[in-house]
Design a protein around this motif. Structure first.
Motif, PDB file in Angstrom:
ATOM      1  N   PRO A  30       0.817  -1.221   0.000  1.00 44.61           N
ATOM      2  CA  PRO A  30       0.000   0.000   0.000  1.00 44.61           C
ATOM      3  C   PRO A  30       0.850   1.271   0.000  1.00 44.61           C
ATOM      4  O   PRO A  30       1.930   1.316   0.594  1.00 44.61           O
ATOM      5  N   ILE A  31       0.354   2.288  -0.682  1.00 46.61           N
ATOM      6  CA  ILE A  31       0.938   3.625  -0.593  1.00 46.61           C
ATOM      7  C   ILE A  31      -0.215   4.575  -0.270  1.00 46.61           C
ATOM      8  O   ILE A  31      -1.229   4.593  -0.963  1.00 46.61           O
ATOM      9  N   VAL A  32      -0.071   5.306   0.838  1.00 41.05           N
ATOM     10  CA  VAL A  32      -1.135   6.179   1.313  1.00 41.05           C
ATOM     11  C   VAL A  32      -0.770   7.625   0.981  1.00 41.05           C
ATOM     12  O   VAL A  32       0.317   8.094   1.323  1.00 41.05           O
ATOM     13  N   HIS A  96       4.512   3.933   5.169  1.00 39.49           N
ATOM     14  CA  HIS A  96       3.770   3.714   3.914  1.00 39.49           C
ATOM     15  C   HIS A  96       2.995   4.957   3.474  1.00 39.49           C
ATOM     16  O   HIS A  96       2.273   4.914   2.481  1.00 39.49           O
ATOM     17  N   ILE A  97       3.140   6.064   4.242  1.00 38.99           N
ATOM     18  CA  ILE A  97       2.341   7.262   3.981  1.00 38.99           C
ATOM     19  C   ILE A  97       3.187   8.360   3.345  1.00 38.99           C
ATOM     20  O   ILE A  97       4.289   8.666   3.820  1.00 38.99           O
ATOM     21  N   ARG A  98       2.684   8.936   2.261  1.00 44.76           N
ATOM     22  CA  ARG A  98       3.302  10.123   1.643  1.00 44.76           C
ATOM     23  C   ARG A  98       2.560  11.349   2.162  1.00 44.76           C
ATOM     24  O   ARG A  98       1.451  11.642   1.717  1.00 44.76           O
ATOM     25  N   PHE A  99       3.163  12.040   3.125  1.00 42.81           N
ATOM     26  CA  PHE A  99       2.527  13.214   3.714  1.00 42.81           C
ATOM     27  C   PHE A  99       2.664  14.435   2.799  1.00 42.81           C
ATOM     28  O   PHE A  99       3.509  14.472   1.905  1.00 42.81           O
ATOM     29  N   ASN A 100       1.838  15.449   3.063  1.00 41.77           N
ATOM     30  CA  ASN A 100       1.847  16.694   2.288  1.00 41.77           C
ATOM     31  C   ASN A 100       1.711  16.433   0.788  1.00 41.77           C
ATOM     32  O   ASN A 100       2.281  17.141  -0.042  1.00 41.77           O
ATOM     33  N   THR A 101       0.963  15.392   0.464  1.00 45.14           N
ATOM     34  CA  THR A 101       0.798  14.980  -0.929  1.00 45.14           C
ATOM     35  C   THR A 101      -0.689  14.923  -1.261  1.00 45.14           C
ATOM     36  O   THR A 101      -1.394  14.021  -0.808  1.00 45.14           O
ATOM     37  N   GLU A 127       2.654  17.904  -4.485  1.00 43.86           N
ATOM     38  CA  GLU A 127       3.168  18.093  -3.129  1.00 43.86           C
ATOM     39  C   GLU A 127       2.701  19.451  -2.629  1.00 43.86           C
ATOM     40  O   GLU A 127       2.876  20.466  -3.300  1.00 43.86           O
ATOM     41  N   GLU A 128       2.100  19.447  -1.432  1.00 41.60           N
ATOM     42  CA  GLU A 128       1.506  20.670  -0.891  1.00 41.60           C
ATOM     43  C   GLU A 128       2.531  21.796  -0.751  1.00 41.60           C
ATOM     44  O   GLU A 128       2.203  22.957  -0.873  1.00 41.60           O
ATOM     45  N   ASN A 129       3.791  21.440  -0.501  1.00 44.30           N
ATOM     46  CA  ASN A 129       4.827  22.475  -0.349  1.00 44.30           C
ATOM     47  C   ASN A 129       5.272  23.053  -1.689  1.00 44.30           C
ATOM     48  O   ASN A 129       5.968  24.055  -1.746  1.00 44.30           O
TER      49      ASN A 129
END
Length: 516
Positions: A30-32, A96-101, A127-129
């Motif tokens: 999984p990729i979150v 497994h988590i891609r944050f700010n995405t 990407e939020e940034n």
């Protein structure tokens, strides 16, 4: 070695975390994708005084209990947030988590050859940034799980006639989402010393009204503008009887007409309808007495069975009606309203000779458009139309998870229950077994027929709120269907009377086998 199936999960709230955990348990990859910098969904930031609405024993992961330090029946938002964080860390989900995405769109690509019958989903993220650079990335996944959250991001803003919306008003108009996003000091300053009008009568509206009345007292009373009276509960023990024994056991579900039931069960539900009416009146009398509804003209016209069947169970903040009694909260009913320079023109009240409701700030606690958010994630207009369904029907999801005509995709957390964590976990387990090949889906036609049955049930018992897709008063029957699909015995209790009368909860589904 066969490559692991990659699962794209959109959202790292409760449903997204559970989905990730159960996908890992079956050996998938999984990729979150999470737009924010932390897990937790709606619990990342709430109104300061918000507490859990569901009793703690019903709101827990089956294999990860609450810490012993949390003893309250209705934990605070910080305790809930910490519990969710601990779950993610305990099962090592963070990696497994891609944050700010942020996912800006998903698009399905059909398989190109006979060998590759299944297609792939393209997940387009930014990407939020890096939003200024407008740089997007595209990920290819074998299956998508949408855990977008129904109560966030896309506010439900009422529509107004030209020149009668917020632009006509001299003061500030915000949505409860904006209020919740403020730090606590800014939120306190926003309402301090002002005449505030809160529009709505669900949980956020009640919490905000309480915070306003605490800040301003009788000097600047808070007006709550509502459209429909609700059976908001003071507690879960009507006349000392646990509500779970009236509505969360198998016996209570015998009183309800169920989707897909046979003639005998249908006959029983018809015969028991006076008892169903009696249960409802029993609870209503308790709420009426404890909240003094008759005194304030707040007795709803609909029944409590409709309230619970719509998943509109809200705990009234402590001393809310004391504030109404003293006058620091004013309840005002209005079918509709509009804005003018001085404040709010209440439908049927404001004419050329009457003054509008004077106010300095308006907070719209009018809910969210989860359906709009769900539709907007698809690039394809065809899939947008599929997922939206008809405006006169519930969202057409088989088992409230799979759209029969959208391949390799599931929705978790849109359909509501009385404990969304508990229900999301059951759905994720079902989905993990489906993807692992334990069972196969029926034909498209059979799935669509099933969604029609559930649509009829929701319209029968939820009334005008059927679009909430609530399984609240039928959660055992619903779980039975999932259990049968997975090859589990749906009966989880020891003995006939326990099976019939004991309330069901998350711990009854710890393992596939029963406790019998």
């Amino acid at each position: 070695m066969e490559k692991k199936k990659q699962i794209g999960i959109i959202g790292a709230g409760i449903s997204g975390l559970i989905a990730c955990k159960y996908m890992l348990s079956k050996g998938f990859d999984p990729i979150v994708f999470e737009a924010r910098s932390v897990v937790g969904g709606v619990w990342i930031k709430t109104i300061e005084t918000t507490k859990l609405q569901t009793p703690r024993p019903l709101y827990q992961f089956s294999d990860f209990p609450w810490p012993s330090s949390v003893t309250e029946d209705f934990p605070t938002q910080h305790q809930v947030f910490d519990y969710i964080q601990s779950y993610a860390q305990h099962f090592d989900l963070i990696k497994h988590i891609r944050f700010n995405t942020k996912v800006v769109g998903i698009e399905y690509e059909q398989g190109l050859s006979d060998k590759d019958l299944e297609g792939k989903w393209k997940v387009v993220v930014v990407e939020e940034n890096n939003t200024l650079n407008n740089s997007t990335e595209v990920h290819q996944v074998d299956f998508v799980i949408l855990c977008l959250g129904r109560f966030s991001d896309v506010p439900n803003i009422p529509e107004f006639p030209p020149n009668k919306g917020p632009e006509a008003f001299h003061g500030k108009v915000i949505h409860s989402m904006d209020y919740a996003a403020m730090d606590y000091e800014s939120a306190a300053n926003f309402v301090k010393g002002k005449q505030v009008t809160v529009v709505g009568f669900q949980k956020s509206a009640l919490d905000i009204a309480m915070e306003c009345s605490e800040a301003n007292g009788l000097k600047n009373p808070c007006t709550v503008l509502y459209r429909t009276e609700q059976w908001n509960v003071p507690d879960y023990f009507p006349w000392g009887v646990p509500l779970t024994y009236l509505y969360l056991n198998r016996f209570s579900e015998l009183l309800v007409r169920k989707p897909g039931e046979g003639f005998l069960l249908s006959l029983l539900a018809t015969m028991f309808s006076p008892l169903r009416w009696g249960f409802s009146k029993f609870v209503e009398s308790h709420i009426n007495k404890k909240n003094r509804l008759a005194k304030y003209g707040m007795v709803p016209k609909h029944s409590f069975i409709q309230q619970i069947s719509s998943c509109l169970i809200t705990i009234v903040p402590e001393k809310f009606y004391d504030k109404v009694e003293e006058g620091s909260i004013i309840l005002k009913k209005s079918k509709s309203f509009s804005f003018c320079e001085q404040g709010i023109a209440v439908d049927g009240e404001t004419t050329s000779t009457t003054t509008p409701l004077k106010t300095d700030a308006v907070i719209l606690a009018t809910g969210f458009r989860g359906d709009k958010k769900l539709k907007g994630i698809f690039v394809s207009q065809v899939f947008q139309d599929y997922i939206a369904g008809s405006p006169n029907e519930t969202l057409p999801l088989y088992r409230e998870i799979i759209h029969p005509r959208i391949p390799q995709l599931a929705v978790i957390g849109f359909s509501e229950s009385l404990s969304n964590l508990y229900t999301s976990e059951m759905r994720c387990r079902w989905l993990a077994e489906l993807l692992d090949g334990t069972f196969k889906l029926p034909s498209v036609k059979q799935m669509e027929n099933d969604t029609v049955e559930w649509d009829r049930y929701m319209k029968r018992y939820s009334g005008k709120y059927y679009r909430r897709s609530c399984i609240g008063a039928l959660h055992i029957w619903y779980n039975d269907q999932l259990c049968k699909d997975m090859g589990w015995n749906p009966k989880r209790k020891k003995g006939f009377f326990a099976e019939l009368f004991e309330p069901y909860g998350p711990l009854d589904y710890i393992s596939p086998s029963t406790t019998n």
